[in-house]
Design a protein around this motif. Structure first.
Motif, mmCIF file in Angstrom:
data_model
loop_
_atom_site.group_PDB
_atom_site.id
_atom_site.type_symbol
_atom_site.label_atom_id
_atom_site.label_comp_id
_atom_site.label_asym_id
_atom_site.label_seq_id
_atom_site.Cartn_x
_atom_site.Cartn_y
_atom_site.Cartn_z
ATOM 1 N N ARG A 180 -9.500 9.301 0.390
ATOM 2 C CA ARG A 180 -8.572 9.291 1.523
ATOM 3 C C ARG A 180 -8.641 7.977 2.294
ATOM 4 N NH1 ARG A 180 -10.626 15.134 2.163
ATOM 5 N NH2 ARG A 180 -9.022 16.328 1.063
ATOM 6 N N GLN A 181 -9.868 7.449 2.430
ATOM 7 C CA GLN A 181 -10.014 6.154 3.094
ATOM 8 C C GLN A 181 -9.290 5.070 2.312
ATOM 9 O OE1 GLN A 181 -14.125 5.109 3.780
ATOM 10 N NE2 GLN A 181 -13.633 3.133 4.684
ATOM 11 N N ASP A 182 -9.399 5.124 0.993
ATOM 12 C CA ASP A 182 -8.736 4.130 0.144
ATOM 13 C C ASP A 182 -7.214 4.289 0.190
ATOM 14 O OD1 ASP A 182 -8.917 2.047 -2.039
ATOM 15 O OD2 ASP A 182 -7.865 3.623 -3.135
ATOM 16 N N GLN A 183 -6.732 5.509 0.156
ATOM 17 C CA GLN A 183 -5.294 5.743 0.207
ATOM 18 C C GLN A 183 -4.691 5.235 1.517
ATOM 19 O OE1 GLN A 183 -4.497 6.199 -2.956
ATOM 20 N NE2 GLN A 183 -3.262 8.041 -2.652
ATOM 21 N N GLU A 184 -5.382 5.489 2.618
ATOM 22 C CA GLU A 184 -4.899 5.020 3.926
ATOM 23 C C GLU A 184 -4.897 3.500 3.992
ATOM 24 O OE1 GLU A 184 -7.543 6.913 6.640
ATOM 25 O OE2 GLU A 184 -6.704 8.927 6.299
ATOM 26 N N TRP A 185 -5.928 2.878 3.470
ATOM 27 C CA TRP A 185 -6.023 1.407 3.452
ATOM 28 C C TRP A 185 -4.917 0.797 2.606
ATOM 29 C CZ3 TRP A 185 -7.608 -1.547 -0.985
ATOM 30 C CH2 TRP A 185 -7.832 -2.911 -0.730
ATOM 31 N N ARG A 186 -4.646 1.385 1.451
ATOM 32 C CA ARG A 186 -3.607 0.864 0.571
ATOM 33 C C ARG A 186 -2.230 0.945 1.224
ATOM 34 N NH1 ARG A 186 -4.688 -0.238 -4.615
ATOM 35 N NH2 ARG A 186 -6.907 -0.129 -5.098
ATOM 36 N N ALA A 187 -1.982 2.023 1.935
ATOM 37 C CA ALA A 187 -0.688 2.144 2.621
ATOM 38 C C ALA A 187 -0.611 1.169 3.796
ATOM 39 C CB ALA A 187 -0.503 3.581 3.104
ATOM 40 N N GLU A 229 -2.272 -1.665 4.341
ATOM 41 C CA GLU A 229 -2.307 -3.081 3.952
ATOM 42 C C GLU A 229 -1.291 -3.429 2.856
ATOM 43 O OE1 GLU A 229 -4.112 -5.280 5.495
ATOM 44 O OE2 GLU A 229 -5.098 -3.805 6.798
ATOM 45 N N HIS A 230 -0.463 -2.487 2.469
ATOM 46 C CA HIS A 230 0.576 -2.721 1.459
ATOM 47 C C HIS A 230 -0.017 -3.281 0.160
ATOM 48 C CE1 HIS A 230 3.468 -2.033 4.684
ATOM 49 N NE2 HIS A 230 2.821 -2.930 5.418
ATOM 50 N N ILE A 231 -1.078 -2.634 -0.307
ATOM 51 C CA ILE A 231 -1.780 -3.121 -1.485
ATOM 52 C C ILE A 231 -0.929 -2.984 -2.750
ATOM 53 C CG2 ILE A 231 -3.855 -2.884 -2.905
ATOM 54 C CD1 ILE A 231 -4.301 -4.047 -0.085
ATOM 55 N N ASP A 232 -0.088 -1.970 -2.809
ATOM 56 C CA ASP A 232 0.739 -1.792 -4.005
ATOM 57 C C ASP A 232 1.714 -2.950 -4.211
ATOM 58 O OD1 ASP A 232 -0.526 0.553 -4.607
ATOM 59 O OD2 ASP A 232 1.040 1.870 -3.815
ATOM 60 N N GLU A 233 2.008 -3.688 -3.126
ATOM 61 C CA GLU A 233 2.945 -4.822 -3.246
ATOM 62 C C GLU A 233 2.222 -6.168 -3.249
ATOM 63 O OE1 GLU A 233 3.592 -2.520 -0.362
ATOM 64 O OE2 GLU A 233 4.422 -1.284 -1.964
ATOM 65 N N ILE A 234 0.897 -6.176 -3.296
ATOM 66 C CA ILE A 234 0.147 -7.413 -3.089
ATOM 67 C C ILE A 234 0.389 -8.442 -4.187
ATOM 68 C CG2 ILE A 234 -1.968 -6.710 -4.293
ATOM 69 C CD1 ILE A 234 -3.515 -8.060 -1.954
ATOM 70 N N MET A 235 0.697 -7.999 -5.407
ATOM 71 C CA MET A 235 0.877 -8.938 -6.507
ATOM 72 C C MET A 235 2.238 -9.626 -6.469
ATOM 73 S SD MET A 235 -2.078 -8.538 -7.666
ATOM 74 C CE MET A 235 -1.902 -9.821 -8.882
#
Length: 286
Positions: A54-61, A63-69
């Motif tokens: 859950r901590q990772d999922q919240e961070w990814r949302a 910090e927009h990690i899915d769009e980082i590349m």
């Protein structure tokens, strides 16, 4: 309906995955390697692994990690950072079938970056996360090497490191240590430290007394010219030029790579039966 486990999965992962999917409604089969890593990082303790998820999922949302590349990157900032901190993923696998990341830390001088070039902590950490995300995605889709769960080989080059440089970058190491431990847990398969300054082994032995024994066992300090032993880990021709052996009189490289060792064995557990038929991100059940 069955879902194929990633290569390297263990029988012990099976029941933990059943429980995890039953408790995490947002988990999908696309996330299997990441979920198994989180479970292993927390010794298959379900509440702790779910908290990490859950901590990772919240961070990814957040910090927009899915769009980082694909996000816009300031080329001037990237050039400035590259002169001090430039992780490099090598083009081939290690002899154990792992992806290989080379990091040269001796040039990292936070005082110069900050005062002379205006580079802030956020720029460095974003660059680090981008490289870790690139590594994670390549690991998760690996069908050639040892598999998504084997971890990667990290070659850490400390040439040029000084006490002043280390102290100036201490905050950076603390930040990325926290990021990697939380969001990229269990992605390290082995760490080889090269060109160590004096007392590195002593410092490492001290640190090992306080860290997880499994993690401690992954770390090796190698003294001497890296060109004389790195062929034990990876093919010489994919190493950066300054780490390759000098050519001999007949034009061949001094030091030959050993026979490639077998990749990690494929899991004896071929499938899991997902309790609620978890879906992929496209919404279709596998």
């Amino acid at each position: 309906r069955g879902v194929e486990l990633p290569r390297g999965a263990r029988p012990a992962d099976l029941s933990a995955l059943h429980e995890f999917f039953a408790a995490a409604s947002d988990a999908t089969t696309d996330d299997l390697p990441r979920i198994i890593r989180f479970l292993r990082a927390r010794k298959n303790n379900l509440p702790d692994a779910l908290a990490l998820w859950r901590q990772d999922q919240e961070w990814r949302a957040r910090e927009h990690i899915d769009e980082i590349m694909t996000e816009h990157v300031d080329s001037a900032v990237e050039r400035a950072i590259a002169g001090h901190y430039a992780p490099m993923m090598l083009d081939e696998y290690s002899h154990d079938g792992r992806l290989v990341m080379y990091r040269q830390l001796g040039e990292l001088d936070m005082d110069k970056l900050s005062k002379q070039q205006g580079i802030e902590m956020k720029h460095l950490t974003r660059r680090h996360v981008r490289e870790m995300e690139r590594l994670r995605r390549k690991m998760d889709s690996d069908t050639i090497g040892a598999g998504a769960l084997a971890g990667h080989l990290s070659i850490l080059d400390l040439k040029g490191t000084s006490l002043l440089k280390f102290l100036s970058a201490r905050s950076f190491w603390q930040v990325i240590g926290g990021l990697d431990g939380t969001h990229y847990a269990e992605t390290l398969g082995a760490l080889v430290i090269i060109n160590p300054p004096p007392l590195t082994q002593y410092a490492l032995n001290t640190v090992k007394a306080f860290i997880d024994p499994v993690t401690a066992s992954k770390i090796t300090v190698r003294n001497g010219p890296p060109s004389s032993f790195l062929h034990e880990y990876v093919a010489v021709h994919v190493l950066p030029d300054h780490l390759r052996p000098a050519p001999s009189a007949d034009g061949s490289s001094v030091g030959r790579a050993p026979e490639a060792r077998a990749a990690a064995p494929v899991s004896a557990v071929p499938v899991i039966v997902a309790p609620a038929a978890p879906k992929t991100r496209s919404g279709r059940a596998k």
